[in-house]
Design a protein around this motif. Structure first.
Motif, PDB file in Angstrom:
ATOM      1  N   TYR A 173     -44.003   2.498  19.374  1.00 25.28           N
ATOM      2  CA  TYR A 173     -43.076   1.235  19.442  1.00 25.28           C
ATOM      3  C   TYR A 173     -41.812   1.436  18.793  1.00 25.28           C
ATOM      4  O   TYR A 173     -40.760   1.089  19.070  1.00 25.28           O
ATOM      5  CB  TYR A 173     -43.867   0.078  18.905  1.00 25.28           C
ATOM      6  CG  TYR A 173     -43.119  -1.086  18.540  1.00 25.28           C
ATOM      7  CD1 TYR A 173     -42.724  -1.934  19.600  1.00 25.28           C
ATOM      8  CD2 TYR A 173     -42.696  -1.467  17.343  1.00 25.28           C
ATOM      9  CE1 TYR A 173     -42.004  -3.046  19.449  1.00 25.28           C
ATOM     10  CE2 TYR A 173     -41.798  -2.454  17.014  1.00 25.28           C
ATOM     11  CZ  TYR A 173     -41.437  -3.351  18.069  1.00 25.28           C
ATOM     12  OH  TYR A 173     -40.793  -4.529  17.679  1.00 25.28           O
ATOM     13  N   GLU A 174     -41.953   2.003  17.471  1.00 24.24           N
ATOM     14  CA  GLU A 174     -40.605   2.205  16.839  1.00 24.24           C
ATOM     15  C   GLU A 174     -39.665   3.250  17.384  1.00 24.24           C
ATOM     16  O   GLU A 174     -38.354   2.930  17.269  1.00 24.24           O
ATOM     17  CB  GLU A 174     -41.142   2.701  15.185  1.00 24.24           C
ATOM     18  CG  GLU A 174     -41.645   1.653  14.381  1.00 24.24           C
ATOM     19  CD  GLU A 174     -42.348   2.029  13.166  1.00 24.24           C
ATOM     20  OE1 GLU A 174     -42.040   3.148  12.922  1.00 24.24           O
ATOM     21  OE2 GLU A 174     -42.624   1.164  12.254  1.00 24.24           O
ATOM     22  N   SER A 175     -40.209   4.316  18.040  1.00 26.32           N
ATOM     23  CA  SER A 175     -39.236   5.101  18.610  1.00 26.32           C
ATOM     24  C   SER A 175     -38.709   4.880  19.767  1.00 26.32           C
ATOM     25  O   SER A 175     -37.519   4.793  19.910  1.00 26.32           O
ATOM     26  CB  SER A 175     -40.309   6.436  19.128  1.00 26.32           C
ATOM     27  OG  SER A 175     -39.477   7.363  19.912  1.00 26.32           O
ATOM     28  N   ALA A 176     -39.187   3.699  20.514  1.00 31.50           N
ATOM     29  CA  ALA A 176     -38.622   3.344  21.633  1.00 31.50           C
ATOM     30  C   ALA A 176     -37.665   2.106  21.106  1.00 31.50           C
ATOM     31  O   ALA A 176     -36.528   2.071  21.748  1.00 31.50           O
ATOM     32  CB  ALA A 176     -39.725   2.591  22.539  1.00 31.50           C
ATOM     33  N   VAL A 177     -37.946   1.254  20.111  1.00 25.00           N
ATOM     34  CA  VAL A 177     -37.020   0.639  19.789  1.00 25.00           C
ATOM     35  C   VAL A 177     -35.738   1.408  18.996  1.00 25.00           C
ATOM     36  O   VAL A 177     -34.405   0.771  19.164  1.00 25.00           O
ATOM     37  CB  VAL A 177     -37.499  -0.469  18.412  1.00 25.00           C
ATOM     38  CG1 VAL A 177     -36.532  -0.995  17.915  1.00 25.00           C
ATOM     39  CG2 VAL A 177     -38.615  -1.435  19.157  1.00 25.00           C
ATOM     40  N   ALA A 178     -35.726   2.419  18.404  1.00 28.62           N
ATOM     41  CA  ALA A 178     -34.756   3.267  17.757  1.00 28.62           C
ATOM     42  C   ALA A 178     -33.937   3.698  19.120  1.00 28.62           C
ATOM     43  O   ALA A 178     -32.838   3.604  18.900  1.00 28.62           O
ATOM     44  CB  ALA A 178     -35.506   4.227  16.990  1.00 28.62           C
ATOM     45  N   GLN A 179     -34.351   4.248  20.165  1.00 28.65           N
ATOM     46  CA  GLN A 179     -33.640   4.759  21.152  1.00 28.65           C
ATOM     47  C   GLN A 179     -32.770   3.678  21.646  1.00 28.65           C
ATOM     48  O   GLN A 179     -31.538   3.811  22.089  1.00 28.65           O
ATOM     49  CB  GLN A 179     -34.590   5.251  22.209  1.00 28.65           C
ATOM     50  CG  GLN A 179     -35.237   6.665  21.686  1.00 28.65           C
ATOM     51  CD  GLN A 179     -36.262   7.061  22.767  1.00 28.65           C
ATOM     52  OE1 GLN A 179     -35.935   7.106  23.878  1.00 28.65           O
ATOM     53  NE2 GLN A 179     -37.268   7.872  22.332  1.00 28.65           N
ATOM     54  N   HIS A 180     -33.524   2.598  22.255  1.00 29.80           N
ATOM     55  CA  HIS A 180     -32.622   1.132  22.552  1.00 29.80           C
ATOM     56  C   HIS A 180     -31.671   0.915  21.677  1.00 29.80           C
ATOM     57  O   HIS A 180     -30.448   0.650  22.010  1.00 29.80           O
ATOM     58  CB  HIS A 180     -33.703   0.114  23.057  1.00 29.80           C
ATOM     59  CG  HIS A 180     -34.445   0.343  24.094  1.00 29.80           C
ATOM     60  ND1 HIS A 180     -33.838  -0.301  25.300  1.00 29.80           N
ATOM     61  CD2 HIS A 180     -35.521   0.971  24.485  1.00 29.80           C
ATOM     62  CE1 HIS A 180     -34.910   0.238  26.163  1.00 29.80           C
ATOM     63  NE2 HIS A 180     -35.765   0.788  25.716  1.00 29.80           N
ATOM     64  N   ARG A 181     -31.822   0.993  20.318  1.00 34.05           N
ATOM     65  CA  ARG A 181     -30.806   0.655  19.444  1.00 34.05           C
ATOM     66  C   ARG A 181     -29.805   1.498  19.360  1.00 34.05           C
ATOM     67  O   ARG A 181     -28.573   1.204  19.458  1.00 34.05           O
ATOM     68  CB  ARG A 181     -31.554   0.584  18.195  1.00 34.05           C
ATOM     69  CG  ARG A 181     -30.466  -0.167  16.948  1.00 34.05           C
ATOM     70  CD  ARG A 181     -31.352  -0.390  15.718  1.00 34.05           C
ATOM     71  NE  ARG A 181     -32.658  -1.534  16.039  1.00 34.05           N
ATOM     72  CZ  ARG A 181     -33.481  -1.550  15.388  1.00 34.05           C
ATOM     73  NH1 ARG A 181     -33.770  -1.174  14.035  1.00 34.05           N
ATOM     74  NH2 ARG A 181     -34.380  -2.579  15.501  1.00 34.05           N
TER      75      ARG A 181
END
Length: 329
Positions: A173-181
């Motif tokens: 979850y945190e990896s996907a959020v970081a990539q989108h950010r």
């Protein structure tokens, strides 16, 4: 042919004296004397003026120098050094005028070429900026397409039940959020840089347009500037320009509008003149009203019939009718 003189003409002698006929040479001489007497004119005051060879050259030089001194001095070119300006002051005035003219032409040529080079540079920069923007948009679209979907954030209550699974789900979850950010930050940075570049380009283009207009249409910035702007806006709207297009016109558009405005003004004057001429032709073709028997005529109708009658009578040779016609009676 001989001429006889009377006795009284020769002192009372009874002998007849025959005078000799004047010769051709005597007649020409007498004719020349008469012509000289007829052509003799009063004394001309300029006859007493000194001949060119008698005028003092120093006097001519002093008068010429006085005339030159009365003229305002010619300023040396601004771009010259102090030594060159001092030498310029000692040069003859004719040479000063030639140098000033050539220097002005050179400065104008350099400014024109500099403006052309600046315009080409701005065009190249705009083209490069557009291509860079297209590449950036394509990269952002590619990054957005490669982004993973953001999974559901794992609930904290499952952390005690299965810590390893919870940690793995949280990492995803945190990896996907970081990539989108990250992609959003890159897109925002690109947008900010693009806005700054567009603002700078618009500022440079406005400065370039102003320089061109100040050179080719200086009255656009004078007292008549607002009136001229309204006139050109009216011409542009006549040509079909929209308000959005008018907000992005450049110097070439303004100069073209000025030319069209001048042509339109000439065409309007020509149309007005032709309309007046055609009205005169139409008025001349209007026939006078024919009166009916028994109907009293007005003053205008009576004058019209009298005018037509005088015209017919004048054509028939009536001189008095012609006099009345042309005298307005």
């Amino acid at each position: 042919m001989q001429t006889q003189l009377s006795q009284e003409a020769v002192g009372g002698s009874s002998d007849t004296i025959v005078a000799a006929e004047p010769t051709i040479e005597d007649r020409f001489a007498a004719f020349g004397n008469e012509q000289a007497e007829e052509e003799k004119k009063p004394d001309d005051p300029l006859d007493d003026a000194p001949a060119p060879d008698d005028i003092d050259p120093e006097l001519l030089t002093s008068e010429a120098e006085a005339e030159v001194a009365a003229e305002p001095p010619i300023a040396p070119p601004v771009s010259w050094t102090a030594e060159e300006k001092a030498e310029f002051a000692d040069l003859p005035r004719a040479l000063q005028e030639t140098l000033t003219r050539r220097e002005t032409e050179r400065e104008k040529f350099v400014q024109t070429k500099a403006q052309e080079a600046k315009a080409i540079q701005q065009k190249v920069e705009r083209t490069a900026a557009e291509r860079i923007a297209q590449a950036q948009d394509a990269n952002l679209q590619t990054l957005a397409a490669l982004l993973p979907e953001i999974p559901e954030k794992p609930a904290h209550k499952y952390r005690t039940q299965n810590p390893a699974a919870w940690d793995e789900a949280m990492d995803a979850y945190e990896s996907a959020v970081a990539q989108h950010r990250y992609v959003q930050q890159v897109a925002q940075k690109v947008h900010t840089e693009r806005q700054a570049a567009e603002t700078a380009a618009a500022r440079d283009e406005a400065a370039q347009n102003e320089a061109v207009l100040r050179e080719k249409l200086p009255e656009y910035f004078g007292e008549k500037g607002p009136e001229l702007e309204r006139e050109l806006r009216s011409t542009a709207q006549f040509l079909g320009y929209t308000e959005e297009q008018l907000a992005h016109v450049d110097a070439n558009d303004v100069l073209a509008m000025k030319k069209v405005s001048e042509l339109k003004a000439k065409a309007d004057k020509y149309d007005t003149l032709m309309a007046r001429q055609m009205q005169s032709v139409r008025d001349a073709k209007i026939l006078p009203k024919v009166s009916r028997p028994g109907v009293p005529l007005g003053k205008g109708a009576i004058a019209g019939e009298r005018y037509q009658a005088d015209r017919q009578a004048m054509r028939a040779g009536d001189r008095e009718a012609g006099i009345r016609l042309f005298s307005g009676l």
